[in-house]
Design a protein around this motif. Sequence first.
Motif, PDB file in Angstrom:
ATOM      1  N   LEU A 100      -8.198 113.798  59.199  1.00  0.00           N
ATOM      2  CA  LEU A 100      -8.942 114.957  58.697  1.00  0.00           C
ATOM      3  C   LEU A 100      -9.894 115.516  59.762  1.00  0.00           C
ATOM      4  O   LEU A 100     -10.093 116.726  59.839  1.00  0.00           O
ATOM      5  CB  LEU A 100      -9.695 114.595  57.423  1.00  0.00           C
ATOM      6  N   ALA A 101     -10.459 114.643  60.584  1.00  0.00           N
ATOM      7  CA  ALA A 101     -11.331 115.108  61.677  1.00  0.00           C
ATOM      8  C   ALA A 101     -10.531 115.970  62.647  1.00  0.00           C
ATOM      9  O   ALA A 101     -10.995 117.034  63.084  1.00  0.00           O
ATOM     10  CB  ALA A 101     -11.946 113.916  62.407  1.00  0.00           C
ATOM     11  N   LYS A 102      -9.323 115.517  62.970  1.00  0.00           N
ATOM     12  CA  LYS A 102      -8.471 116.288  63.878  1.00  0.00           C
ATOM     13  C   LYS A 102      -8.096 117.628  63.254  1.00  0.00           C
ATOM     14  O   LYS A 102      -8.091 118.660  63.922  1.00  0.00           O
ATOM     15  CB  LYS A 102      -7.212 115.488  64.210  1.00  0.00           C
ATOM     16  N   LYS A 103      -7.829 117.606  61.973  1.00  0.00           N
ATOM     17  CA  LYS A 103      -7.454 118.842  61.270  1.00  0.00           C
ATOM     18  C   LYS A 103      -8.630 119.819  61.211  1.00  0.00           C
ATOM     19  O   LYS A 103      -8.458 121.016  61.431  1.00  0.00           O
ATOM     20  CB  LYS A 103      -6.960 118.495  59.866  1.00  0.00           C
ATOM     21  N   THR A 104      -9.822 119.320  60.925  1.00  0.00           N
ATOM     22  CA  THR A 104     -10.972 120.218  60.788  1.00  0.00           C
ATOM     23  C   THR A 104     -11.433 120.779  62.129  1.00  0.00           C
ATOM     24  O   THR A 104     -11.913 121.915  62.180  1.00  0.00           O
ATOM     25  CB  THR A 104     -12.151 119.528  60.057  1.00  0.00           C
ATOM     26  N   ILE A 105     -11.276 120.012  63.213  1.00  0.00           N
ATOM     27  CA  ILE A 105     -11.679 120.572  64.515  1.00  0.00           C
ATOM     28  C   ILE A 105     -10.713 121.682  64.921  1.00  0.00           C
ATOM     29  O   ILE A 105     -11.093 122.637  65.585  1.00  0.00           O
ATOM     30  CB  ILE A 105     -11.806 119.503  65.624  1.00  0.00           C
TER      31      ILE A 105
ATOM     32  N   LEU B 126     -17.718 119.404  59.363  1.00  0.00           N
ATOM     33  CA  LEU B 126     -16.803 118.491  58.668  1.00  0.00           C
ATOM     34  C   LEU B 126     -16.184 117.488  59.640  1.00  0.00           C
ATOM     35  O   LEU B 126     -15.977 116.325  59.286  1.00  0.00           O
ATOM     36  CB  LEU B 126     -15.700 119.273  57.964  1.00  0.00           C
ATOM     37  N   THR B 127     -15.902 117.931  60.859  1.00  0.00           N
ATOM     38  CA  THR B 127     -15.353 117.018  61.865  1.00  0.00           C
ATOM     39  C   THR B 127     -16.335 115.879  62.122  1.00  0.00           C
ATOM     40  O   THR B 127     -15.944 114.714  62.189  1.00  0.00           O
ATOM     41  CB  THR B 127     -15.047 117.771  63.174  1.00  0.00           C
ATOM     42  N   THR B 128     -17.608 116.215  62.245  1.00  0.00           N
ATOM     43  CA  THR B 128     -18.641 115.191  62.441  1.00  0.00           C
ATOM     44  C   THR B 128     -18.647 114.208  61.278  1.00  0.00           C
ATOM     45  O   THR B 128     -18.668 112.989  61.483  1.00  0.00           O
ATOM     46  CB  THR B 128     -20.034 115.853  62.585  1.00  0.00           C
ATOM     47  N   LEU B 129     -18.623 114.718  60.065  1.00  0.00           N
ATOM     48  CA  LEU B 129     -18.616 113.871  58.877  1.00  0.00           C
ATOM     49  C   LEU B 129     -17.413 112.925  58.887  1.00  0.00           C
ATOM     50  O   LEU B 129     -17.554 111.717  58.653  1.00  0.00           O
ATOM     51  CB  LEU B 129     -18.601 114.733  57.606  1.00  0.00           C
ATOM     52  N   PHE B 130     -16.230 113.461  59.182  1.00  0.00           N
ATOM     53  CA  PHE B 130     -15.023 112.631  59.172  1.00  0.00           C
ATOM     54  C   PHE B 130     -15.027 111.599  60.306  1.00  0.00           C
ATOM     55  O   PHE B 130     -14.594 110.461  60.109  1.00  0.00           O
ATOM     56  CB  PHE B 130     -13.768 113.494  59.232  1.00  0.00           C
ATOM     57  N   LEU B 131     -15.522 111.966  61.476  1.00  0.00           N
ATOM     58  CA  LEU B 131     -15.574 111.008  62.582  1.00  0.00           C
ATOM     59  C   LEU B 131     -16.550 109.870  62.280  1.00  0.00           C
ATOM     60  O   LEU B 131     -16.239 108.697  62.522  1.00  0.00           O
ATOM     61  CB  LEU B 131     -15.962 111.710  63.887  1.00  0.00           C
ATOM     62  N   LEU B 132     -17.720 110.201  61.745  1.00  0.00           N
ATOM     63  CA  LEU B 132     -18.698 109.161  61.414  1.00  0.00           C
ATOM     64  C   LEU B 132     -18.205 108.288  60.255  1.00  0.00           C
ATOM     65  O   LEU B 132     -18.433 107.070  60.255  1.00  0.00           O
ATOM     66  CB  LEU B 132     -20.049 109.794  61.097  1.00  0.00           C
ATOM     67  N   THR B 133     -17.497 108.878  59.310  1.00  0.00           N
ATOM     68  CA  THR B 133     -16.914 108.102  58.212  1.00  0.00           C
ATOM     69  C   THR B 133     -15.849 107.152  58.752  1.00  0.00           C
ATOM     70  O   THR B 133     -15.760 105.999  58.316  1.00  0.00           O
ATOM     71  CB  THR B 133     -16.324 109.039  57.140  1.00  0.00           C
ATOM     72  N   THR B 134     -15.071 107.620  59.711  1.00  0.00           N
ATOM     73  CA  THR B 134     -14.068 106.757  60.347  1.00  0.00           C
ATOM     74  C   THR B 134     -14.743 105.547  60.987  1.00  0.00           C
ATOM     75  O   THR B 134     -14.274 104.408  60.836  1.00  0.00           O
ATOM     76  CB  THR B 134     -13.277 107.548  61.413  1.00  0.00           C
TER      77      THR B 134
ATOM     78  N   LEU C 166      -9.114 100.220  56.504  1.00  0.00           N
ATOM     79  CA  LEU C 166      -8.491 100.719  57.729  1.00  0.00           C
ATOM     80  C   LEU C 166      -7.562 101.897  57.424  1.00  0.00           C
ATOM     81  O   LEU C 166      -7.524 102.874  58.185  1.00  0.00           O
ATOM     82  CB  LEU C 166      -7.732  99.599  58.449  1.00  0.00           C
ATOM     83  N   LEU C 167      -6.847 101.814  56.320  1.00  0.00           N
ATOM     84  CA  LEU C 167      -5.998 102.948  55.912  1.00  0.00           C
ATOM     85  C   LEU C 167      -6.841 104.200  55.676  1.00  0.00           C
ATOM     86  O   LEU C 167      -6.490 105.294  56.136  1.00  0.00           O
ATOM     87  CB  LEU C 167      -5.242 102.611  54.631  1.00  0.00           C
ATOM     88  N   LEU C 168      -7.950 104.034  54.981  1.00  0.00           N
ATOM     89  CA  LEU C 168      -8.839 105.170  54.722  1.00  0.00           C
ATOM     90  C   LEU C 168      -9.410 105.734  56.028  1.00  0.00           C
ATOM     91  O   LEU C 168      -9.559 106.949  56.175  1.00  0.00           O
ATOM     92  CB  LEU C 168      -9.974 104.760  53.781  1.00  0.00           C
ATOM     93  N   SER C 169      -9.689 104.848  56.996  1.00  0.00           N
ATOM     94  CA  SER C 169     -10.227 105.321  58.278  1.00  0.00           C
ATOM     95  C   SER C 169      -9.202 106.167  59.029  1.00  0.00           C
ATOM     96  O   SER C 169      -9.564 107.106  59.736  1.00  0.00           O
ATOM     97  CB  SER C 169     -10.696 104.141  59.140  1.00  0.00           C
ATOM     98  N   SER C 170      -7.941 105.845  58.862  1.00  0.00           N
ATOM     99  CA  SER C 170      -6.898 106.657  59.492  1.00  0.00           C
ATOM    100  C   SER C 170      -6.837 108.038  58.849  1.00  0.00           C
ATOM    101  O   SER C 170      -6.638 109.040  59.524  1.00  0.00           O
ATOM    102  CB  SER C 170      -5.535 105.970  59.371  1.00  0.00           C
ATOM    103  N   VAL C 171      -7.031 108.072  57.535  1.00  0.00           N
ATOM    104  CA  VAL C 171      -7.045 109.355  56.830  1.00  0.00           C
ATOM    105  C   VAL C 171      -8.213 110.208  57.316  1.00  0.00           C
ATOM    106  O   VAL C 171      -8.053 111.397  57.605  1.00  0.00           O
ATOM    107  CB  VAL C 171      -7.107 109.146  55.296  1.00  0.00           C
TER     108      VAL C 171
END
Length: 195
Positions: free
Chosen positions: A75-80, A87-95, A66-71
């Motif tokens: 990062l998704a917010k930062k990349t958008i 990268l936003t897509t990658l971070f959102l799907l990883t979340t 869960l901590l990693l999902s917050s990170v």
Amino acid sequence: MTREESLEQEYKVAKQKSAKPMLWVSMISMTMMFIGLTSAYIISSKREDWVSFELPSALYISTLLLLLSSVTFFLAKKTISNNNRQLTTLFLLTTLLLGLGFVYFQIEGFYQLQEAGLYLTGKGSVVSASLLLVISFAHILHVLAGFIVLIVVIYNHFKKRYNATETLGLELGAIFWHFVDILWILLFLFFYFIR
């Protein structure tokens, strides 16, 4: 600009101004519910039939996920905001995947408690394990709400509704996701120190 367009613009601004305060009000009420549940746990810990136990290892893993999902959501917010859609897509799907892992290991933790002889319900159940189940289940319900929010954010991202200047929906989703994360960390620490 026509009057209709002007009214539509005013409505959009008003909606954006009220979105975050409404989210904060709902998160405060959720926090109050968990304060009530943890208070019941503390009061019940004074009972003669209270059984202390070690937290299952699966709960440690779920907390890390869960901590990693917050990170990754951060990062998704930062990349958008840099208009990096890929990268936003990658971070959102990883979340999303990390969140699913969190739920899996939460359930695995309940099985580990049963293997240790601590039944959550029914014959042989102990109040401490049952309260852990109730509080954790209430949190999982909030995580499921977070999944709905995350899926809406992912859907809107694929519909290209977010960019460097238009991030409100993603921001609101991130705030709620981080809230659920912080809430679990506090609950985890509570269970770790209050036995």
